[in-house]
Design an enzyme around this catalytic site. Sequence first.
Site, PDB file in Angstrom:
ATOM      1  N   THR A 175       0.583  -1.543   0.092  1.00 28.19           N
ATOM      2  CA  THR A 175       0.106  -0.035   0.073  1.00 28.19           C
ATOM      3  C   THR A 175       0.989   1.626   0.174  1.00 28.19           C
ATOM      4  OG1 THR A 175      -1.675   1.185   1.806  1.00 28.19           O
ATOM      5  CG2 THR A 175       0.345  -0.200   2.477  1.00 28.19           C
ATOM      6  N   ASP A 176       0.258   2.371  -0.573  1.00 34.12           N
ATOM      7  CA  ASP A 176       0.994   3.639  -0.467  1.00 34.12           C
ATOM      8  C   ASP A 176       1.471   4.201   0.644  1.00 34.12           C
ATOM      9  OD1 ASP A 176      -1.467   4.465  -0.359  1.00 34.12           O
ATOM     10  OD2 ASP A 176      -1.898   5.903  -1.374  1.00 34.12           O
ATOM     11  N   GLU A 177       0.210   3.507   2.012  1.00 36.50           N
ATOM     12  CA  GLU A 177       0.327   4.190   3.710  1.00 36.50           C
ATOM     13  C   GLU A 177       1.587   4.650   3.929  1.00 36.50           C
ATOM     14  OE1 GLU A 177      -2.720   3.172   5.012  1.00 36.50           O
ATOM     15  OE2 GLU A 177      -4.767   3.369   3.415  1.00 36.50           O
ATOM     16  N   LYS A 217       2.511  -3.844   7.781  1.00 32.91           N
ATOM     17  CA  LYS A 217       2.919  -3.978   5.874  1.00 32.91           C
ATOM     18  C   LYS A 217       4.017  -3.329   5.533  1.00 32.91           C
ATOM     19  CE  LYS A 217       0.424  -4.467   2.971  1.00 32.91           C
ATOM     20  NZ  LYS A 217      -0.081  -5.728   2.244  1.00 32.91           N
ATOM     21  N   TYR A 259      -2.004  -0.808  11.268  1.00 33.18           N
ATOM     22  CA  TYR A 259      -2.127  -1.362   9.762  1.00 33.18           C
ATOM     23  C   TYR A 259      -0.541  -1.032   8.962  1.00 33.18           C
ATOM     24  CZ  TYR A 259      -3.606  -1.803   4.844  1.00 33.18           C
ATOM     25  OH  TYR A 259      -3.669  -2.003   2.877  1.00 33.18           O
TER      26      TYR A 259
HETATM   27  P1  NAD Z   1      -9.630  -7.549   2.080  1.00 33.72           P
HETATM   28  O1  NAD Z   1      -9.387  -7.468   3.076  1.00 33.72           O
HETATM   29  O2  NAD Z   1     -10.406  -6.950   1.773  1.00 33.72           O
HETATM   30  O3  NAD Z   1      -9.160  -9.146   1.488  1.00 33.72           O
HETATM   31  C1  NAD Z   1      -8.425  -9.348   2.603  1.00 33.72           C
HETATM   32  C2  NAD Z   1      -8.447 -11.232   1.749  1.00 33.72           C
HETATM   33  O4  NAD Z   1      -7.050 -11.209   2.875  1.00 33.72           O
HETATM   34  C3  NAD Z   1      -9.751 -11.565   2.662  1.00 33.72           C
HETATM   35  O5  NAD Z   1     -10.327 -12.462   1.958  1.00 33.72           O
HETATM   36  C4  NAD Z   1      -9.387 -12.569   3.702  1.00 33.72           C
HETATM   37  O6  NAD Z   1     -10.238 -13.931   3.963  1.00 33.72           O
HETATM   38  C5  NAD Z   1      -7.807 -12.848   3.046  1.00 33.72           C
HETATM   39  N1  NAD Z   1      -6.763 -13.286   5.097  1.00 33.72           N
HETATM   40  C6  NAD Z   1      -6.560 -12.321   5.571  1.00 33.72           C
HETATM   41  N2  NAD Z   1      -5.612 -12.732   7.193  1.00 33.72           N
HETATM   42  C7  NAD Z   1      -5.042 -14.247   5.540  1.00 33.72           C
HETATM   43  C8  NAD Z   1      -4.811 -15.635   6.022  1.00 33.72           C
HETATM   44  N3  NAD Z   1      -3.683 -15.356   7.240  1.00 33.72           N
HETATM   45  N4  NAD Z   1      -4.331 -16.590   5.641  1.00 33.72           N
HETATM   46  C9  NAD Z   1      -4.979 -16.339   4.372  1.00 33.72           C
HETATM   47  N5  NAD Z   1      -5.707 -15.065   4.376  1.00 33.72           N
HETATM   48  C10 NAD Z   1      -5.468 -14.703   5.035  1.00 33.72           C
HETATM   49  O7  NAD Z   1      -8.011  -6.761   1.324  1.00 33.72           O
HETATM   50  P2  NAD Z   1      -8.221  -5.999  -0.333  1.00 33.72           P
HETATM   51  O8  NAD Z   1      -9.075  -3.985   0.402  1.00 33.72           O
HETATM   52  O9  NAD Z   1      -8.760  -6.979  -0.845  1.00 33.72           O
HETATM   53  O10 NAD Z   1      -6.536  -5.344   0.457  1.00 33.72           O
HETATM   54  C11 NAD Z   1      -5.910  -6.789  -0.791  1.00 33.72           C
HETATM   55  C12 NAD Z   1      -4.395  -6.687  -0.900  1.00 33.72           C
HETATM   56  O11 NAD Z   1      -3.888  -5.073  -1.401  1.00 33.72           O
HETATM   57  C13 NAD Z   1      -3.209  -6.009   1.069  1.00 33.72           C
HETATM   58  O12 NAD Z   1      -2.539  -6.482   1.183  1.00 33.72           O
HETATM   59  C14 NAD Z   1      -3.994  -4.039   1.211  1.00 33.72           C
HETATM   60  O13 NAD Z   1      -2.690  -4.528   2.372  1.00 33.72           O
HETATM   61  C15 NAD Z   1      -3.406  -4.211  -0.176  1.00 33.72           C
HETATM   62  N6  NAD Z   1      -4.123  -2.772  -0.614  1.00 33.72           N
HETATM   63  C16 NAD Z   1      -5.444  -2.313  -0.348  1.00 33.72           C
HETATM   64  C17 NAD Z   1      -6.258  -1.440  -0.897  1.00 33.72           C
HETATM   65  C18 NAD Z   1      -7.174  -1.311  -0.679  1.00 33.72           C
HETATM   66  O14 NAD Z   1      -7.605   0.268  -1.287  1.00 33.72           O
HETATM   67  N7  NAD Z   1      -8.213  -2.305  -0.322  1.00 33.72           N
HETATM   68  C19 NAD Z   1      -4.508  -0.546  -1.519  1.00 33.72           C
HETATM   69  C20 NAD Z   1      -3.216  -1.031  -1.904  1.00 33.72           C
HETATM   70  C21 NAD Z   1      -3.020  -1.992  -1.130  1.00 33.72           C
HETATM   71  P1  TYD Z   2     -10.836   3.728   4.539  1.00 31.03           P
HETATM   72  O1  TYD Z   2     -11.392   3.185   3.447  1.00 31.03           O
HETATM   73  O2  TYD Z   2     -10.908   2.906   5.834  1.00 31.03           O
HETATM   74  O3  TYD Z   2      -9.398   3.454   3.758  1.00 31.03           O
HETATM   75  P2  TYD Z   2      -8.044   4.190   4.582  1.00 31.03           P
HETATM   76  O4  TYD Z   2      -8.227   4.357   5.840  1.00 31.03           O
HETATM   77  O5  TYD Z   2      -7.218   2.808   4.302  1.00 31.03           O
HETATM   78  O6  TYD Z   2      -8.109   5.095   3.613  1.00 31.03           O
HETATM   79  O7  TYD Z   2     -10.965   4.929   4.876  1.00 31.03           O
HETATM   80  C1  TYD Z   2     -10.690   6.596   3.417  1.00 31.03           C
HETATM   81  C2  TYD Z   2     -10.950   7.643   4.502  1.00 31.03           C
HETATM   82  O8  TYD Z   2     -12.021   7.721   4.681  1.00 31.03           O
HETATM   83  C3  TYD Z   2     -10.048   8.149   4.911  1.00 31.03           C
HETATM   84  O9  TYD Z   2      -9.891   8.724   5.413  1.00 31.03           O
HETATM   85  C4  TYD Z   2     -11.114   7.362   5.984  1.00 31.03           C
HETATM   86  C5  TYD Z   2     -12.111   8.246   6.110  1.00 31.03           C
HETATM   87  N1  TYD Z   2     -13.215   7.481   6.982  1.00 31.03           N
HETATM   88  C6  TYD Z   2     -14.536   8.400   7.370  1.00 31.03           C
HETATM   89  O10 TYD Z   2     -14.293   9.646   7.596  1.00 31.03           O
HETATM   90  N2  TYD Z   2     -15.241   7.623   8.403  1.00 31.03           N
HETATM   91  C7  TYD Z   2     -15.570   6.683   8.347  1.00 31.03           C
HETATM   92  O11 TYD Z   2     -16.376   5.556   8.247  1.00 31.03           O
HETATM   93  C8  TYD Z   2     -15.135   5.492   7.234  1.00 31.03           C
HETATM   94  C9  TYD Z   2     -14.847   3.716   7.116  1.00 31.03           C
HETATM   95  C10 TYD Z   2     -13.435   6.452   6.402  1.00 31.03           C
END
Ligand code: NAD
Ligand code: TYD
Length: 377
Positions: free
Chosen positions: A134-136, A187, A183
């Site tokens: 992630t970019d975080e 990561k 988080y």
């Molecule tokens: P998500 O929470 O929707 O899905 C995570 C998946 O991982 C789920 O299916 C869960 O069952 C599985 N999982 C969790 N713990 C596990 C374990 N111990 N063993 C096997 N499976 C396990 O997450 P997402 O939003 O789809 O993100 C996927 C990846 O992309 C993550 O690594 C996250 O850090 C990265 N990412 C997410 C975003 C975003 O905006 N969602 C952005 C950048 C990077």
């Molecule tokens: P989120 O979807 O949790 O992603 P991330 O924290 O990984 O960026 O949140 C996106 C933005 O929205 C973040 O600045 C937090 C804000 N947010 C709210 O203001 N209210 C909410 O209920 C949630 C879930 C997020």
Amino acid sequence: MKNIIITGGAGFIGSHVVRLFVNKYPDYKIINLDKLTYAGNLANLKDIEDKPNYKFVKMDICDFDGVLTLMQDEKVDGIIHLAAESHVDRSIKDPFTFAQTNVMGTLSLLQAAKAYWESLPEKYEGKRFYHISTDEVYGALQMTHPEGIEPPFTTKASSGKHHLAYGEKFFTEDLKYQPHSPYSAAKASSDHFVRAFHDTFGMPTIVTNCSNNYGPYQFPEKLIPLFINNIRHRKPLPVYGKGENVRDWLYVVDHARAIDTIFHEGKIAETYNIGGFNEWKNIDIIRVLINTVDRLLGRPEGADMDLITYVTDRAGHDLRYAIDSSKLQRELGWEPSLQFEEGIEKTVRWYLDNQEWMDNVTSGDYMKYYNDMYANR
Ligand code: NAD
Ligand code: TYD
């Protein structure tokens, strides 16, 4: 590469990656390895679950023996690792689970891959361990302009292209890691382990860092699906702080396309940032969501603005994320396929049209159904 494990394939982004690979590469075997935590939902993959090149395995990435045996049995030559705990608010309440899955789980997966690939005559030849991050991990950017101009303003990324932005700096691949939340700290740690396995053992690794994703099948604890569902049901929208924080949004299918390109064409040991130069203040995106849901449901546009409810800010809330993805665009030719306006319209429509999916997730029914189904496998 023919036999690929995709971890976290039942989650939001993972399900889009699995779908893309299963449909695009009929000669590959795609193994979805997922523990099915609260965030994993096999209903996300209903359309491809019967395809001959797809297999689901319910497994924890921390299960070293299980993963090693699976790799040996399936002769795995590629891993695309998405499994993680992914929600910042949960990490504030329960950081241990994040360290366990994101750090120890990634390390266990690396060790299993190392044990299997080093046992082969060709060793790491033709193998690939691709870690999705992630970019975080880069921390938070400021909202400043050298001449004191109020954001948003036009700025130039390193690609030379101009964009509307909330600050003059972007996340580039060479930035120092400065994670703030449990988080992002977990990561960041997993990214370091992946790079260490390249530098120490010669494992062919790649790391990518992507901005916030949005689109179908996202668990409704994250901003966009949570708010679409709340607007539909006229429930309050909890906006953290003043809603001034900035996030950089990418349509999930464009992230999956980038993963496909990088898995096949990315250079070993490289890092690529993925993003679409699309910065939004939370409050502005929330107004777009309200207007879009209202319009699609036939309500007067903006009728639900009164649902906006400012609540206590998230602890350590990062101010601004903004990805510079020029390297990926320049070196591998990837570009986002959708404009944000199109992507958000598609997304809102999808959640409104798939209320059954949403109801199963919010009621928790999906967990019982699939956990019972896989209990004895
Ligand atoms: P998500 O929470 O929707 O899905 C995570 C998946 O991982 C789920 O299916 C869960 O069952 C599985 N999982 C969790 N713990 C596990 C374990 N111990 N063993 C096997 N499976 C396990 O997450 P997402 O939003 O789809 O993100 C996927 C990846 O992309 C993550 O690594 C996250 O850090 C990265 N990412 C997410 C975003 C975003 O905006 N969602 C952005 C950048 C990077
Ligand atoms: P989120 O979807 O949790 O992603 P991330 O924290 O990984 O960026 O949140 C996106 C933005 O929205 C973040 O600045 C937090 C804000 N947010 C709210 O203001 N209210 C909410 O209920 C949630 C879930 C997020």
